[in-house]
Design a protein around this motif. Structure first.
Motif, mmCIF file in Angstrom:
data_model
loop_
_atom_site.group_PDB
_atom_site.id
_atom_site.type_symbol
_atom_site.label_atom_id
_atom_site.label_comp_id
_atom_site.label_asym_id
_atom_site.label_seq_id
_atom_site.Cartn_x
_atom_site.Cartn_y
_atom_site.Cartn_z
ATOM 1 N N ALA A 209 1.992 83.033 49.693
ATOM 2 C CA ALA A 209 1.743 84.508 49.275
ATOM 3 C C ALA A 209 2.819 85.128 49.295
ATOM 4 O O ALA A 209 3.611 84.339 49.597
ATOM 5 C CB ALA A 209 0.494 85.405 50.381
ATOM 6 N N THR A 210 3.316 86.144 48.822
ATOM 7 C CA THR A 210 4.165 87.147 49.331
ATOM 8 C C THR A 210 3.574 88.315 49.990
ATOM 9 O O THR A 210 2.221 88.453 49.282
ATOM 10 C CB THR A 210 4.872 87.445 47.542
ATOM 11 O OG1 THR A 210 3.186 88.072 46.573
ATOM 12 C CG2 THR A 210 4.897 86.313 46.719
ATOM 13 N N ASP A 211 4.778 89.630 50.557
ATOM 14 C CA ASP A 211 4.396 90.822 50.899
ATOM 15 C C ASP A 211 3.902 91.213 49.618
ATOM 16 O O ASP A 211 4.470 91.846 47.976
ATOM 17 C CB ASP A 211 4.817 91.064 51.746
ATOM 18 C CG ASP A 211 6.536 91.148 51.098
ATOM 19 O OD1 ASP A 211 6.725 91.463 50.018
ATOM 20 O OD2 ASP A 211 7.167 90.993 52.110
ATOM 21 N N GLU A 212 3.872 92.740 50.032
ATOM 22 C CA GLU A 212 3.515 94.162 49.312
ATOM 23 C C GLU A 212 4.727 94.247 48.505
ATOM 24 O O GLU A 212 4.435 94.937 47.580
ATOM 25 C CB GLU A 212 3.094 95.273 49.850
ATOM 26 C CG GLU A 212 1.574 94.965 50.166
ATOM 27 C CD GLU A 212 1.204 96.358 51.571
ATOM 28 O OE1 GLU A 212 2.063 96.826 51.248
ATOM 29 O OE2 GLU A 212 0.027 96.264 51.608
ATOM 30 N N ALA A 213 5.967 93.476 48.719
ATOM 31 C CA ALA A 213 7.544 94.207 48.252
ATOM 32 C C ALA A 213 7.979 92.718 47.155
ATOM 33 O O ALA A 213 8.450 92.759 46.680
ATOM 34 C CB ALA A 213 7.887 94.328 49.273
ATOM 35 N N GLY A 214 6.768 91.691 47.228
ATOM 36 C CA GLY A 214 7.026 90.504 46.412
ATOM 37 C C GLY A 214 8.173 89.600 47.108
ATOM 38 O O GLY A 214 8.213 88.574 46.553
ATOM 39 N N ARG A 215 7.741 89.789 48.540
ATOM 40 C CA ARG A 215 9.062 88.497 48.924
ATOM 41 C C ARG A 215 7.654 87.853 49.758
ATOM 42 O O ARG A 215 6.512 87.601 49.512
ATOM 43 C CB ARG A 215 10.038 89.578 50.644
ATOM 44 C CG ARG A 215 11.047 89.882 50.138
ATOM 45 C CD ARG A 215 10.881 90.684 50.973
ATOM 46 N NE ARG A 215 10.782 91.277 52.115
ATOM 47 C CZ ARG A 215 10.159 93.158 51.924
ATOM 48 N NH1 ARG A 215 11.003 93.690 51.389
ATOM 49 N NH2 ARG A 215 8.910 94.140 52.724
ATOM 50 N N PRO A 216 8.834 86.468 49.940
ATOM 51 C CA PRO A 216 7.425 85.120 49.821
ATOM 52 C C PRO A 216 7.563 85.065 51.090
ATOM 53 O O PRO A 216 8.216 85.700 52.079
ATOM 54 C CB PRO A 216 8.182 83.961 49.689
ATOM 55 C CG PRO A 216 10.064 84.496 49.689
ATOM 56 C CD PRO A 216 9.934 85.852 49.155
ATOM 57 N N LEU A 217 5.684 85.197 51.876
ATOM 58 C CA LEU A 217 5.775 84.806 53.101
ATOM 59 C C LEU A 217 5.990 83.217 53.620
ATOM 60 O O LEU A 217 4.779 82.380 52.980
ATOM 61 C CB LEU A 217 4.288 85.257 53.124
ATOM 62 C CG LEU A 217 4.350 86.817 53.372
ATOM 63 C CD1 LEU A 217 3.182 86.960 53.375
ATOM 64 C CD2 LEU A 217 5.002 87.504 53.939
ATOM 65 N N HIS A 218 6.759 82.818 54.543
ATOM 66 C CA HIS A 218 6.878 81.164 54.600
ATOM 67 C C HIS A 218 5.667 80.880 55.493
ATOM 68 O O HIS A 218 5.075 81.988 56.223
ATOM 69 C CB HIS A 218 8.011 80.964 54.951
ATOM 70 C CG HIS A 218 9.038 81.072 53.532
ATOM 71 N ND1 HIS A 218 10.124 81.948 53.970
ATOM 72 C CD2 HIS A 218 8.926 80.815 52.495
ATOM 73 C CE1 HIS A 218 11.584 81.768 53.570
ATOM 74 N NE2 HIS A 218 10.778 81.602 52.320
ATOM 75 N N TRP A 219 5.500 80.135 54.983
ATOM 76 C CA TRP A 219 4.059 79.290 56.344
ATOM 77 C C TRP A 219 4.448 77.720 56.770
ATOM 78 O O TRP A 219 5.570 77.241 55.347
ATOM 79 C CB TRP A 219 2.715 79.166 55.214
ATOM 80 C CG TRP A 219 2.200 78.920 54.010
ATOM 81 C CD1 TRP A 219 3.104 78.911 52.908
ATOM 82 C CD2 TRP A 219 2.250 77.351 54.041
ATOM 83 N NE1 TRP A 219 2.525 78.094 51.448
ATOM 84 C CE2 TRP A 219 2.036 77.417 52.169
ATOM 85 C CE3 TRP A 219 2.195 76.147 54.838
ATOM 86 C CZ2 TRP A 219 2.256 76.167 51.697
ATOM 87 C CZ3 TRP A 219 1.622 75.211 54.308
ATOM 88 C CH2 TRP A 219 1.293 74.509 52.451
ATOM 89 N N ARG A 220 3.871 77.055 57.692
ATOM 90 C CA ARG A 220 4.179 75.667 57.718
ATOM 91 C C ARG A 220 3.132 75.300 57.859
ATOM 92 O O ARG A 220 1.724 75.535 58.248
ATOM 93 C CB ARG A 220 5.095 75.736 59.606
ATOM 94 C CG ARG A 220 5.552 76.048 59.337
ATOM 95 C CD ARG A 220 6.851 76.181 60.776
ATOM 96 N NE ARG A 220 8.337 76.121 60.653
ATOM 97 C CZ ARG A 220 8.812 77.404 60.903
ATOM 98 N NH1 ARG A 220 8.003 78.432 60.318
ATOM 99 N NH2 ARG A 220 10.085 77.698 60.542
ATOM 100 N N GLY A 221 3.087 73.896 57.449
ATOM 101 C CA GLY A 221 1.921 72.967 57.666
ATOM 102 C C GLY A 221 2.327 71.818 56.928
ATOM 103 O O GLY A 221 3.265 71.358 56.417
#
Length: 337
Positions: A209-221
């Motif tokens: 996903a991205t935040d409200e500003a369109g920046r990517p939200l990194h995740w781990r898995g």
């Protein structure tokens, strides 16, 4: 001649945001300024079939087919239609599709999510319990050959990188051409992705996903494809694409999936991981993305973060525990022109 059921899902079902037409508009109505679907007048549900449905019904009737239009607003109402595709009763008591049925199904869809909703109910109806697996079921399948579906897109083909599944498959969109395909066309069998969450995937899924500003939200898995490990859980992941077809082939011009083929018996998976580059003199450090890809029979994603947002055939969700997808080769089918 054939009996044809022309099935439309009501606006409160699986279209993203709850709508049944373009921009989540209910039966062609315009959304309100809030961005939510416009409510039907006087709180009434929209029962009038869309124009493409009526045109397709007319084309089928002109060819001698007996046509019934049905608007289903619940799984139970969808199931009432699907039972008409059953074969005669079996000695083992299993519900089984009739390969020689004179009833044909056309599903009018405003989104891939609506088509998926019908295929999911087909799987629920015809997948036998593991303890009652019949000998004629192929060893690489958990469901029999599902009855073919005529797909009637309710909206025009859209441009841009994300095309609906009908466009990817080259299926007809004109109602008369859809009617001709259902009565005279061929049948194309396609792979189906089942998952251990109890649902199915026709096109693909995108995790991230991205935040409200369109920046990517990194995740781990941890992401595994058969025996290949694309991420061991330590890397920050921009996105993970799980493809049966090619709807999630790119993300903001970043190539993810490269060879989406919905009939090759394999799932394609791509993981995009940020990699910092060494800055040159006078320039700031930049981030590039390394894309790791693999193809196989099954994929498992084990999130390390509490919740990972995803889209699956256009339906939003959150992954909070391990999820596995596996391929059912040639399990479902469409009528082609």
């Amino acid at each position: 001649m054939y009996d044809v059921v022309l099935l439309t899902l009501g606006s409160e079902r699986d279209a993203p945001g709850g709508g049944c037409g373009s921009g989540d508009a209910c039966c062609g109505g315009a959304p309100e300024a809030t961005g939510k679907p416009a409510a039907p007048p006087d709180g009434q549900r929209c029962e009038t079939p869309r124009v493409p449905v009526l045109a397709c019904a007319d084309a089928l009737t002109a060819r001698g087919a007996r046509v019934e239009t049905v608007v289903a607003r619940s799984d139970a109402e969808v199931d009432e239609v699907l039972v008409r595709l059953d074969a005669p009763a079996r000695p083992d008591g299993l519900a089984w599709p009739d390969p020689d049925s004179k009833t044909r199904l056309v599903v009018a869809v405003a989104s891939d999510a609506q088509l998926r909703a019908v295929v999911r109910r087909l799987v629920r109806r015809y997948a036998p319990p593991p303890s009652r697996r019949p000998v004629e079921l192929a060893g690489n399948r958990t469901v029999p050959d599902l009855p073919p579906i005529g797909v009637l897109p309710l909206d025009p083909a859209r441009g841009g990188p994300h095309r609906d599944l009908a466009a990817q498959l080259g299926l007809p969109r004109d109602p008369a051409a859809v009617a001709a395909a259902v009565l005279d066309g061929g049948v194309r069998r396609l792979d189906l992705l089942r998952n251990d969450g109890g649902s199915v995937t026709l096109d693909g899924a995108l995790l991230g996903a991205t935040d409200e500003a369109g920046r990517p939200l990194h995740w781990r898995g941890r992401v595994e494809v058969d025996d290949a490990v694309l991420s061991d859980g330590a890397d920050p992941i921009l996105a993970c694409a799980i493809g049966n077809a090619g709807g999630y082939a790119t993300l903001d011009s970043l190539p993810l999936l490269t060879a989406g083929d919905p009939a090759d018996g394999r799932v394609e998976v791509a993981v995009a991981v940020p990699v910092p580059t060494r800055p040159t003199l006078g320039r700031k450090k930049k981030i590039r993305y390394e894309v790791r890809r693999a193809r196989g029979r099954a994929v498992a994603v084990i999130p390390r973060d509490e919740r990972v947002p995803f889209l699956d055939d256009g339906v939003e969700g959150e992954l909070s525990r391990k999820r596995s997808w596996w391929t059912e080769p040639g399990a479902w089918a469409v009528f082609t022109g």
